[in-house]
Design an enzyme around this catalytic site. Sequence first.
Site, PDB file in Angstrom:
ATOM      1  N   GLU A   3      -3.859  -9.062  -5.248  1.00 27.35           N
ATOM      2  CA  GLU A   3      -4.877  -8.316  -6.000  1.00 27.35           C
ATOM      3  C   GLU A   3      -4.209  -7.205  -6.797  1.00 27.35           C
ATOM      4  O   GLU A   3      -3.497  -6.374  -6.249  1.00 27.35           O
ATOM      5  CB  GLU A   3      -5.877  -7.690  -5.014  1.00 27.35           C
ATOM      6  CG  GLU A   3      -6.924  -6.841  -5.706  1.00 27.35           C
ATOM      7  CD  GLU A   3      -7.533  -5.803  -4.774  1.00 27.35           C
ATOM      8  OE1 GLU A   3      -7.878  -6.152  -3.635  1.00 27.35           O
ATOM      9  OE2 GLU A   3      -7.657  -4.643  -5.206  1.00 27.35           O
ATOM     10  N   SER A  38      -9.274  -4.136  -9.502  1.00 23.47           N
ATOM     11  CA  SER A  38     -10.658  -4.252  -9.053  1.00 23.47           C
ATOM     12  C   SER A  38     -11.545  -3.687 -10.139  1.00 23.47           C
ATOM     13  O   SER A  38     -11.122  -2.780 -10.867  1.00 23.47           O
ATOM     14  CB  SER A  38     -10.902  -3.437  -7.787  1.00 23.47           C
ATOM     15  OG  SER A  38     -10.483  -4.135  -6.672  1.00 23.47           O
ATOM     16  N   HIS A  56       0.817  -1.214   0.000  1.00 20.70           N
ATOM     17  CA  HIS A  56       0.000   0.000   0.000  1.00 20.70           C
ATOM     18  C   HIS A  56       0.848   1.260   0.000  1.00 20.70           C
ATOM     19  O   HIS A  56       1.819   1.365   0.738  1.00 20.70           O
ATOM     20  CB  HIS A  56      -0.928   0.023   1.218  1.00 20.70           C
ATOM     21  CG  HIS A  56      -2.030  -0.962   1.135  1.00 20.70           C
ATOM     22  ND1 HIS A  56      -1.965  -2.195   1.733  1.00 20.70           N
ATOM     23  CD2 HIS A  56      -3.234  -0.904   0.510  1.00 20.70           C
ATOM     24  CE1 HIS A  56      -3.086  -2.860   1.479  1.00 20.70           C
ATOM     25  NE2 HIS A  56      -3.862  -2.105   0.737  1.00 20.70           N
TER      26      HIS A  56
HETATM   27  P1  AMO Z   1      -9.482  -0.351  -5.659  1.00 17.75           P
HETATM   28  O1  AMO Z   1      -9.652   0.565  -4.513  1.00 17.75           O
HETATM   29  O2  AMO Z   1      -9.564  -1.813  -5.370  1.00 17.75           O
HETATM   30  O3  AMO Z   1     -10.606  -0.087  -6.765  1.00 17.75           O
HETATM   31  O4  AMO Z   1      -8.125  -0.051  -6.394  1.00 17.75           O
HETATM   32  C1  AMO Z   1      -7.790  -0.651  -7.639  1.00 17.75           C
HETATM   33  C2  AMO Z   1      -6.376  -1.190  -7.630  1.00 17.75           C
HETATM   34  O5  AMO Z   1      -5.470  -0.175  -7.235  1.00 17.75           O
HETATM   35  C3  AMO Z   1      -4.416  -0.719  -6.470  1.00 17.75           C
HETATM   36  N1  AMO Z   1      -4.385  -0.100  -5.130  1.00 17.75           N
HETATM   37  C4  AMO Z   1      -3.282   0.344  -4.518  1.00 17.75           C
HETATM   38  N2  AMO Z   1      -1.985   0.331  -4.886  1.00 17.75           N
HETATM   39  C5  AMO Z   1      -1.089   0.867  -4.027  1.00 17.75           C
HETATM   40  N3  AMO Z   1      -1.419   1.424  -2.844  1.00 17.75           N
HETATM   41  C6  AMO Z   1      -2.706   1.465  -2.435  1.00 17.75           C
HETATM   42  N4  AMO Z   1      -3.017   2.042  -1.274  1.00 17.75           N
HETATM   43  C7  AMO Z   1      -3.703   0.898  -3.283  1.00 17.75           C
HETATM   44  N5  AMO Z   1      -5.044   0.771  -3.195  1.00 17.75           N
HETATM   45  C8  AMO Z   1      -5.440   0.168  -4.329  1.00 17.75           C
HETATM   46  C9  AMO Z   1      -4.648  -2.200  -6.400  1.00 17.75           C
HETATM   47  C10 AMO Z   1      -6.137  -2.299  -6.626  1.00 17.75           C
HETATM   48  O6  AMO Z   1      -6.513  -3.548  -7.136  1.00 17.75           O
HETATM   49  N6  AMO Z   1     -12.645   2.431  -8.400  1.00 17.75           N
HETATM   50  C11 AMO Z   1     -12.155   1.075  -8.184  1.00 17.75           C
HETATM   51  C12 AMO Z   1     -11.750   0.425  -9.484  1.00 17.75           C
HETATM   52  C13 AMO Z   1     -12.902   0.091 -10.390  1.00 17.75           C
HETATM   53  O7  AMO Z   1     -13.866  -0.503  -9.900  1.00 17.75           O
HETATM   54  O8  AMO Z   1     -12.811   0.420 -11.583  1.00 17.75           O
HETATM   55  C14 AMO Z   1     -10.940   1.141  -7.269  1.00 17.75           C
HETATM   56  O9  AMO Z   1     -10.296   2.137  -7.124  1.00 17.75           O
HETATM   57  O10 AMO Z   1      -3.899  -2.783  -7.462  1.00 17.75           O
END
Ligand code: AMO
Length: 434
Positions: A356, A359, A217
């Site tokens: 993951e 999403s 993250h």
């Molecule tokens: P989500 O919140 O799952 O979905 O984010 C999508 C992808 O972004 C990456 N990710 C991150 N990478 C680094 N640091 C973080 N804190 C972090 N949080 C998420 C991951 C994750 O799978 N709006 C939806 C997407 C959609 O439905 O189109 C969304 O943001 O790889």
Amino acid sequence: MQRILSAALPDFVGQPVRLAGWIHRRRMLKSVAFLILRDAAGLAQVVVTDPAVRAQLEHLPEETAVAVTGIATAQPAAPGGVEVTGPTITPLTDPAAPVPFDLYRPDLRANLPTILDHAPVALRHPKLAATHRISAAAVAGFRETLNGMGFVEIHTPKIVGTATESGANVFALDYFGRRAYLAQSPQLYKQIMVGVFEQVFEVGPVFRAEPSDTARHLTAYTSLDAELGFVDDHRDVIAACHATVAGMLAAVTERAGSAVELLGVRMPALPAEPVIVHFADALEMISAATGRDVSGEPDLAPEHERWLGEWALREHGSDFVFVEGYPTRHRAFYTHPDPARPGYSRAIDLIFRGVELVSGGQRLHRYGDYVDALAERGETDLTPYAGYLDAMRYGMPPHGGFAFGLERFVARLLDVPNIRQVTLFPRDLHRVAP
Ligand code: AMO
């Protein structure tokens, strides 16, 4: 004289050339000195025999930017089979300060905090630079693939009036005395733009006030988003996402082949057809395999994602596995439920090597469904969503989309344990500089 890059030296054997770059390494031997010059294309060997030039080189430490003119001379032992002889060296700036580590060694021998503290110079190490060339190639592949499929690139605001993903991990800011937020994702805008272009994508920064200190993250990352209209269901989203992954991997091989080779990247297996497993089936398989009943879980825990990653590789020869049908109430309000399976949704995740990566899913597209979904989540004041919901009121087709975390993609591709190792200037709980 026109500057050439190191990689072009073989085209100039026997001719005078002018190179420019950084002093990567000096090797002062008894009768001769070698200057290894680094530029955007690689390394070049410069041979110094003139005592005056040698004396000058003594005072030009590693990382000083210089120009070198000399004769391109065939030398089988030199990088590319050509070296530069009889050089004159012109410093292009002051002698560089001592660098806290040896950038000329094959690997950067320093711990991660030291590397991140000194990122502006550490990133010059050929292996770190290669990491970011791969990242750039992946983004180019994302763009090329979606452009090729008729998607339109958009740029949406990063200062927004409402949280999109959840109220909890949002950075609030003082916007001329009003409350605003840093965008957690372009989610609402990319959906709105489906109403204009049908198919859109965006590459941009997103912000998450992640209070946890994990290896996957960041508080700011690069989101690769896509959204498409007139879908039948989330399977159309999976097909588009699968094609995009294939395009990104192809672009990494084509555009960053030497970086892939330098880093010894094991390119992942992606079968022609996506591997898809339903969330409920995944939990059942995990329960059966581990002897621990996880069937009631609302989401996949990291160890479950790892298990699924191994399963997909073992059973289907794939480093990627799509999971469909996550429980609706644990996904964002815009998630489309699965009409055939109450409680389950048309949300998807893509797991890459057990983590993951993506999403997405099909979204709600009827105004009334949004009002109900927001109310179910305790949101009865629709004012913050007014513009977004307008898009739904004025005829929105069934649609869906997905988002990759760029740094997650590169971290899994390179098989590094910490996402910070593949992030140019990571932002996390403890770090806002450099
Ligand atoms: P989500 O919140 O799952 O979905 O984010 C999508 C992808 O972004 C990456 N990710 C991150 N990478 C680094 N640091 C973080 N804190 C972090 N949080 C998420 C991951 C994750 O799978 N709006 C939806 C997407 C959609 O439905 O189109 C969304 O943001 O790889």
